[in-house]
Scaffold this active site. Structure first.
Site, mmCIF file in Angstrom:
data_model
loop_
_atom_site.group_PDB
_atom_site.id
_atom_site.type_symbol
_atom_site.label_atom_id
_atom_site.label_comp_id
_atom_site.label_asym_id
_atom_site.label_seq_id
_atom_site.Cartn_x
_atom_site.Cartn_y
_atom_site.Cartn_z
ATOM 1 N N HIS A 1 24.692 119.540 93.402
ATOM 2 C CA HIS A 1 25.994 119.018 92.966
ATOM 3 C C HIS A 1 26.047 118.721 91.453
ATOM 4 O O HIS A 1 26.830 119.306 90.698
ATOM 5 C CB HIS A 1 26.309 117.705 93.691
HETATM 6 C C1 BDR Z 1 27.160 113.344 95.167
HETATM 7 O O1 BDR Z 1 26.640 112.237 95.892
HETATM 8 C C2 BDR Z 1 25.266 112.099 95.648
HETATM 9 O O2 BDR Z 1 24.576 112.071 96.859
HETATM 10 C C3 BDR Z 1 24.844 113.238 94.767
HETATM 11 O O3 BDR Z 1 23.936 112.777 93.788
HETATM 12 C C4 BDR Z 1 26.129 113.715 94.137
HETATM 13 O O4 BDR Z 1 26.412 113.030 92.932
HETATM 14 C C5 BDR Z 1 27.530 114.448 96.133
HETATM 15 O O5 BDR Z 1 28.487 114.015 97.049
#
Ligand code: BDR
Ligand code: CA
Length: 311
Positions: A241
């Protein structure tokens, strides 16, 4: 000319890879890293941020701790994804570099005020608590921000922490609401694009094949959280992400999206933190964000691997 950025983050393995990508990239000058509570509580995110800087061999970047809880709600964390430490997957030494004195929100305000208008881009990789608190406390800094590039939200992919919401926005929807209403130039990396930035065996092995501590750590982290996403989504790998935020600053042509209106649900318990994105432009609400929908995944992984090789 280098682009000045502050990284606001809740590491998290994918945050860690994003930070490494930024520190490896000469086009970016990282003025500071501000930790926020999110994936794991603040003592761990502020420790993890320093572990990552030391892994990158950069002990000079200021790291500060910020808000320990969302603006008006209890903290929700994600150890089920990231493990107990937030950086599970490889054992790394405790950091020797200290946290800087002071609060991350004060650092953000002071840093923005110290430079001309439009000089700094904020990269938000976690819940938006620190940034929204800074905007609320010091509205004069709004004009100082060139852009906020953030990972958060979803439209077609809807949610990952609830059926309706993505984690970063869900944790602190009031903070997200402030940011999305701020009038600041926003670039948003929702699940719609990050779920196309999937790890694969060859992509992970390319990290490992770098033959460096960084390559081994990145491969081990992605190995670790892949198990969760493969089990959950039946996908071929795990979405990276947060590195999409930094990759966008480096190679925006890898991404495509739409300038649209995005509003945050803050009232309903059922859909708390939903990003109501007018992707089809069915309202006359003014566009407030560039909402990214697609990326060139091979180009993204090539950029990432190439830059990590420099550390
Ligand atoms: C986001 O939530 C976190 O778990 C990850 O680091 C990312 O920023 C994804 O939904
Ligand atoms: Ca994150």
């Amino acid at each position: 000319m280098t682009r000045k950025i502050v990284i606001d983050t809740d590491p998290g393995q994918d945050d860690a890879i994003a930070i490494l990508l930024a520190l490896a990239s000469p086009e970016l000058e990282v003025l500071g890293i501000t930790a926020v509570a999110g994936n794991v509580p603040l003592p761990l995110t502020s420790k993890n941020a320093r572990i990552i800087c030391e892994l990158a061999g950069n002990v000079d970047v200021p790291v500060l701790a910020g808000c320990a809880a969302p603006m008006s709600r209890a903290l929700v964390t994600a150890e089920h994804v990231h493990g107990k430490t937030g950086l599970d997957g490889i054992d790394l030494p405790d950091p020797e570099m200290p946290l800087q004195d002071g609060h991350a929100v004060d650092f953000i305000i002071k840093t923005l005020r110290s430079l001309p208008a439009g000089a700094i881009t904020l990269c938000a990789l976690g819940p938006l608590t620190n940034i929204a608190t800074a905007l609320t406390r010091a509205p004069d800094v709004v004009e100082k921000i060139q852009q906020i590039a953030l990972m958060g939200g979803a439209y077609f992919e809807v949610g990952n922490i609830t059926p309706a919401a993505e984690f970063n926005i869900y944790v602190d929807p009031e903070a997200a609401d402030i940011v999305f209403k701020s009038g600041i130039d926003l670039v948003v990396m929702p699940l719609d694009v990050t779920h196309k930035a999937l790890t694969t065996r060859p992509r992970i092995e390319a990290f490992r094949a770098l033959g460096t501590c960084v390559g081994e750590a990145v491969a081990s982290w992605t190995d670790f959280f892949e198990r969760f996403d493969i089990a959950k989504y039946g996908s071929q790998g795990a979405p990276l992400h947060d590195p999409t935020v930094i990759a966008y600053l480096l190679e925006p042509q890898l991404f495509s999206g739409r300038h649209i209106n995005v509003e945050i649900e803050v009232q309903s318990d059922l859909t708390r933190g939903m990003t109501v994105a007018d992707w089809w432009r069915v309202t006359d609400r003014a566009a407030n964000a560039l909402f990214i929908g697609d990326l060139h995944a091979d180009g993204f992984y090539a950029l990432l691997t190439d830059r990590l090789a420099r550390l």
